[in-house]
Design an enzyme around this catalytic site. Structure first.
Site, PDB file in Angstrom:
ATOM      1  N   GLU A 120       0.810  -1.225   0.000  1.00 13.93           N
ATOM      2  CA  GLU A 120       0.000   0.000   0.000  1.00 13.93           C
ATOM      3  C   GLU A 120       0.840   1.269   0.000  1.00 13.93           C
ATOM      4  O   GLU A 120       0.494   2.245  -0.673  1.00 13.93           O
ATOM      5  CB  GLU A 120      -0.967   0.000   1.187  1.00 13.93           C
ATOM      6  CG  GLU A 120      -2.141  -0.964   1.051  1.00 13.93           C
ATOM      7  CD  GLU A 120      -1.846  -2.391   1.484  1.00 13.93           C
ATOM      8  OE1 GLU A 120      -0.678  -2.683   1.834  1.00 13.93           O
ATOM      9  OE2 GLU A 120      -2.763  -3.222   1.489  1.00 13.93           O
ATOM     10  N   HIS A 136     -10.994  -5.205  10.644  1.00 13.75           N
ATOM     11  CA  HIS A 136     -11.669  -5.139   9.338  1.00 13.75           C
ATOM     12  C   HIS A 136     -13.068  -4.543   9.419  1.00 13.75           C
ATOM     13  O   HIS A 136     -13.894  -4.804   8.542  1.00 13.75           O
ATOM     14  CB  HIS A 136     -11.793  -6.542   8.722  1.00 13.75           C
ATOM     15  CG  HIS A 136     -10.520  -7.140   8.234  1.00 13.75           C
ATOM     16  ND1 HIS A 136      -9.580  -7.680   9.068  1.00 13.75           N
ATOM     17  CD2 HIS A 136     -10.016  -7.303   6.979  1.00 13.75           C
ATOM     18  CE1 HIS A 136      -8.570  -8.155   8.357  1.00 13.75           C
ATOM     19  NE2 HIS A 136      -8.802  -7.931   7.087  1.00 13.75           N
TER      20      HIS A 136
END
Ligand SMILES: Cc1ncc(C[n+]2csc(CCOP(=O)(O)OP(=O)(O)O)c2C)c(N)n1
Ligand SMILES: Cc1ncc(C[n+]2csc(CCOP(=O)(O)OP(=O)(O)O)c2C)c(N)n1
Ligand SMILES: [Mg+2]
Ligand SMILES: [Mg+2]
Lengths: 324, 341, 324, 341
Positions: D67, D136
């Site tokens: 990322e 998450h």
């Protein structure tokens, strides 16, 4: 290799597979006819490790008391191979009070301090934690080893680089295990990794790097053995990549439409292959296979029973355990 | 609880903090220090001066520039029963390692249902005022406080720094210890005169979660922390001469935050000015105002005043930087506005 | 190497050194008798690149219009070698309205879109940006190259790993330049990096890696030339490490008490060495040296004059340029 | 400004967003998409379905799990004049790449004195409710909004998602586009019934910074965003039958935030409930309360109500997760408390 070890490796793999098949069944049981990820007795994402049993079995066979494992979002095989208490683990996957995390963690967050097992849902970020465990082990003069697991996709995260450099620099007893199942969700290795083998990346840290090509538990066992010996004797970290197999989807519900190699997958299942090898060698026979399977089923079903009979956490306790 | 030992000496904040670390390292061999330039350099902001000489390279560990790696390693060591003190040189660098901090350090205890402890102190330097630009001048305590599972302490003076450091090391939870460069008492940076102050001898613990009231007053409450406490006190002294009696609350800890102390003070004065060197919006100043609005907005006789960074990257040029900093001038103006002047 | 190029390399290095010496003078001028980092006409941290001129000069000599440089917290040498407008750059360092960033950026945040130059104060984090610039260059079918600079300390940051993998995977025209000056502030390379040469790390990405050992501008020029040719011809990225010299402290005010090699440092200055080589070869003489120096001084002093005469930013404009 | 095209079709949020991206990709060849599993998979939450087939792998780029690398690359491409849309799969992963986001993407324009633009859309999935655990399920918009230099939009329905995506792509600034999984209209997740809705045909832009008022009312104001808008509307409908007339404000954008819309509504109703799926403290709910307290606390007839995550990691077990989520039950209770029931 002595036949006792062979039988144990086989048993370990069968137990893991039985576990994953059982979780598969329970996970989907009440998500029919329409799949709803949040529904049912086991809700949430579910990453199963069928096909990757040789890695966990082959590596963890060398572990002794006090060795730690830091696993990934796909943790069950390593958890079982490392001796995590199966009832509490299963209860956690079901989100129950008798779970490892009293229902707070879930399948990606299994912590068993007694077995020294932990995992994380963030790619690559379990590795630094393993480095720290190894630092503590070394500082305390033990001969323990920290096992750090990552997928081949994770090997492109910055944390991978930093962890290997630190462990090499400080000569820490860490074994970095890369499970190369060819895929990071839908992205094939060829589209994520600039080199065909992560073993070559060991050179970037001056540590030994090996790649096991055949997803065979005995090859893993053998190469892992060298890494353990090195680590226990102060020789520092090693990198071990295993070319393995994601037998099912990335997570449950994954239709794998992107997957070009799908047809050949079942034929690559490592367990029947190993079973045949051991049969051919006369190490196991029908009755051993039968007994192994039925014992595995018994153990796993008992764990599922335990999980289902454990209460759901009381909503009023949601705020417990934020702080010690 | 806050223990106050008898004797005191005058130390600067850096020395007081180092002394507290050293005392805990003597007490408990599990305590060790890890970070960039914490060894021979002694910490860029003197946060570890002399520790290497005293405790050796096994316990005072210089690291590569791998914050994810070594902060993660501190977490792993903590789960094994060690008690690391790990330094992120500037808080501005949190972005290279925040996953370890907030998804691991802060959550492992909860995810494990209380079965795994992470006793760790994450120290980090904050603050601007010396033209270090947009990537080296931030406070960002609001960012850390927003994410649950870690305590956040922010001392303003030598005694509190020592007492909070001691408490942090002994705490079984992860504690983020944020020290302002401007109160360390560094020889090479403009010093606030209170960056040197009395520090109790011996075992000195400041309870995490208790605000201090360094100045009582009846007209206007200033709630603040870190370097801004001193600006607030300076303004309060000045305004005392002008007939405005200012109460100053030094939060010291923002997770947990001493909401009661704020409410008590504002109930008394009816006027609230929040002074915060962090970005104004979505942070500490908002939270304080919200806790009043949640408790009873009618205790406010006038709208709340906020003196914070007006939501822009911290500019380099001195003229610009001192426009965005919560200077005494801005604080004074905000207090006077509360009393209609 | 032709003597014109040699003279240009020499001139470039002298200009850079003159610049750094002048900034050094101006930086400290009003910080006496007591050093106060925030005081004076140039406040803040100051990382000067004296001793590292061969890297910038040798690399940037190959750059053409449209090539970009992403530099570090120690950016002046690359900025000058890459043709950043010296007046606006100096005004920025002084925090003035005619500066590259209208006084908002400062010495670690120099952006010159015309010269395609940028830098960042966060270790390793300039590299991904360079990868993206190269992606755009390639997409647009230019033959431009992105030059990404990092210190040897930065090569242990996760961003280094991710950037090299991405550039290699996508075969992007990036040249990764590692300036190994042996130190990351007070931490020697041996305590931060598990391998003696970052060139070996190129193997982890399947790209060419070279280490220049002698901090000699011509060696850098030569090796960089190969990397540029490869990048311009679609051959993808390269890694070039140069063993160079931090002639002064990490930043101004650094007493370097930690530095074991301090005594030998002045003798390793690369500029007198190169000057002597060129004199010996008859490429330059006294008058050329004299002229080079005086031209450099003239140019740099003019820039300082420009900077000093530019106004300080109006406080009421602090909020400008947050959003476009 | 918000343009409203004439015809409409019913689409789910994912399809509406993808359509907007595709239209902009047709208009401007500088627009491209980059992220994990955005290619053949079409985005884990269907955020890019069909784009690969239409635009090919040069413009729909699957990335490694790097990322920092690929978000940084998007920034670099943006400074070169491209207009990347880059996806961070779950906002929960921001910690591995936040430096690129807040120290680079958000600051380059300012540091360059306006000379460099970073026209980039960072898309990311937020929210919980399906037992995905502490790493998450987060929203974290408060974290992004606290850091200056990036716009932050958070649509609640298909039309706004399309209109805000179009505006974001055309914006010369970095825009963080946060979509809740629960409003994408995914076949495999519990859907809010409003995750499918009318979407204008043709060029449809929703101005960034303007709130919507999906329901007017005179008794109590609920300020909220994203999935919680629908819970708020459900509660409002239910309470209408019980004689409580609730006004619902859908913020849509939190940087910039439409403070005036909030003040106008609360001035009218005198009662404010903030519903926020993010952590309660030091975030959005605090900021909204503070803006009222700063404007005029006397417009509040009762203390502000906050329905947010009570500052704890999001638990896995359903019974626990639905205790911390801002459920309709919790919202209803908070509204009733405002009117003294
Ligand atoms: C930092 C981060 N990025 C992305 C994800 C989303 N994600 C979860 S699993 C996965 C693929 C991981 O691939 P690999 O490491 O090869 O492990 P495998 O799933 O194949 O076992 C991704 C991208 C994540 N969890 N964390
Ligand atoms: C992510 C990050 N960590 C730490 C720092 C503090 N810091 C600034 S320069 C520096 C040393 C850099 O060493 P190197 O990369 O070798 O470059 P050099 O200074 O030697 O040119 C450090 C640690 C930073 N700016 N960013
Ligand atoms: Mg994989
Ligand atoms: Mg260096």
């Amino acid at each position: 290799m002595d036949s006792n070890t062979q039988r144990e490796l086989y048993q370990q793999m069968v137990t893991i597979r039985t576990y994953e098949e059982t979780i598969l069944r329970e996970y989907h049981a009440d998500k029919k006819p329409v799949f709803d990820i949040g529904a049912g007795l086991i809700p949430g994402e579910m990453h199963l490790a069928a096909g990757q049993e040789p890695v966990a079995a082959g590596v963890c066979a060398h572990a002794i008391d006090g060795d730690s494992v830091t696993a990934t979002h796909r943790p069950h095989h390593f958890a079982l191979a490392h001796g995590v208490e199966i009832n509490a683990m299963t209860a956690e996957i079901f989100g129950r009070v008798d779970g490892l995390g009293r229902g707070r963690g879930g399948h990606m967050h299994l912590f068993d301090p007694k077995a020294k097992f932990s995992c994380s849902g963030i790619i690559g970020e379990g590795l630094p934690v393993a480095v720290g465990q190894a630092l503590a082990m070394k500082r305390r003069g033990t001969n323990n080893v920290a096992i750090a697991v990552a997928g081949e996709g994770a090997a492109n995260q910055g944390a991978f680089h930093e962890s290997l450099n630190l462990a090499a620099l400080w000569k820490l007893p860490v074994i970095f295990v890369v499970e190369d199942n060819d895929w990071g969700i839908s992205v094939p290795r060829s589209q994520s990794t600039s080199v065909p083998s992560n073993a070559v990346r060991a050179a970037a840290y001056g540590i030994p790097g090996v790649r096991v090509e055949d997803n065979a538990v005995e090859s893993v066992y053998e190469e892992a053995g060298k890494a353990f010996e090195r680590a226990r004797n102060g020789g520092g970290p090693s990198l071990l990549e295993v070319s393995t197999l994601r037998l099912w989807g990335h997570f449950e519900g994954d239709a794998q439409g992107y997957r070009s190699d799908l047809e050949g997958v079942p034929g690559r299942d490592p367990i029947p292959t190993y079973e045949q090898t051991l049969r051919d060698a006369g190490v196991i026979d029908d009755s051993f296979v039968e007994q192994t399977r039925s014992e595995a089923v018994k153990r796993v079903e008992a764990a599922v029973e335990f999980a289902k009979s454990s209460p759901e956490p009381d909503p009023s306790t949601a705020g417990d355990y934020v702080f010690a | 609880m806050t223990t106050e030992a008898t004797g005191t000496r005058r130390l600067n904040t850096a020395k007081a903090t180092v002394e507290a670390i050293a005392r805990e390292m003597e007490r408990d061999e599990n305590v060790f220090v890890m970070g960039e330039d914490v060894g021979p350099y002694g910490g860029i902001f003197s946060s570890t001066t002399g520790l290497l000489e005293r405790f050796g390279p096994e316990r005072i560990i210089d690291t590569p520039i791998s914050e994810t790696g070594f902060i993660g390693a501190a977490i792993g060591a903590a789960t094994e029963g060690m008690r690391p003190i790990v330094e992120l040189m500037f808080v501005d660098f949190f972005g290279v390692c925040m996953d370890q901090i907030y998804n691991h350090m802060a959550k492992i205890h909860y995810e494990s249902g209380g079965n795994v402890k992470v006793p760790l102190v994450l120290t980090t330097a904050v603050g601007g005022g010396y033209s270090d630009g947009a990537q080296h001048s931030q406070c960002l305590w609001g960012t850390f406080a927003h994410l649950p599972g870690m305590k956040v302490v922010v001392p303003s003076n030598p005694a509190d720094a020592a007492g909070l450091m001691t408490a942090a090391i002994r705490d079984d939870n992860p504690v983020v210890f944020m020290y302002h460069k401007g109160i360390q008492g560094l020889a090479w940076m403009k010093k606030n005169r209170r960056s040197i102050g009395p520090v109790p001898e011996g075992d000195h613990v400041v309870e995490i979660g208790k605000a201090a009231v360094p100045r009582s007053g009846k007209d206007v409450t200033i709630v603040t922390l870190s370097l801004s406490v001193h600006h607030a006190l300076d303004v309060a002294e000045e305004l005392a001469g002008e007939g405005v009696d200012v109460e100053v609350i030094d939060l010291r800890s923002i997770v947990p935050m001493d909401t009661q102390a704020i409410i008590d003070s504002v109930t008394k004065t009816g006027h609230l000015v929040i002074v915060d060197e962090d970005y104004q919006s979505f942070g500490l100043s908002g939270e304080i105002a919200a806790r009043i609005a949640e408790h009873d907005p009618t205790i406010l006789k006038t709208p709340v005043g906020r003196v914070a960074n007006p939501d822009l990257p911290i500019p380099y040029a001195r003229t610009l930087e001192y426009t965005v900093l919560p200077t005494p001038e801005r604080i004074k103006e905000a207090v006077l506005k509360q009393v209609g002047r």
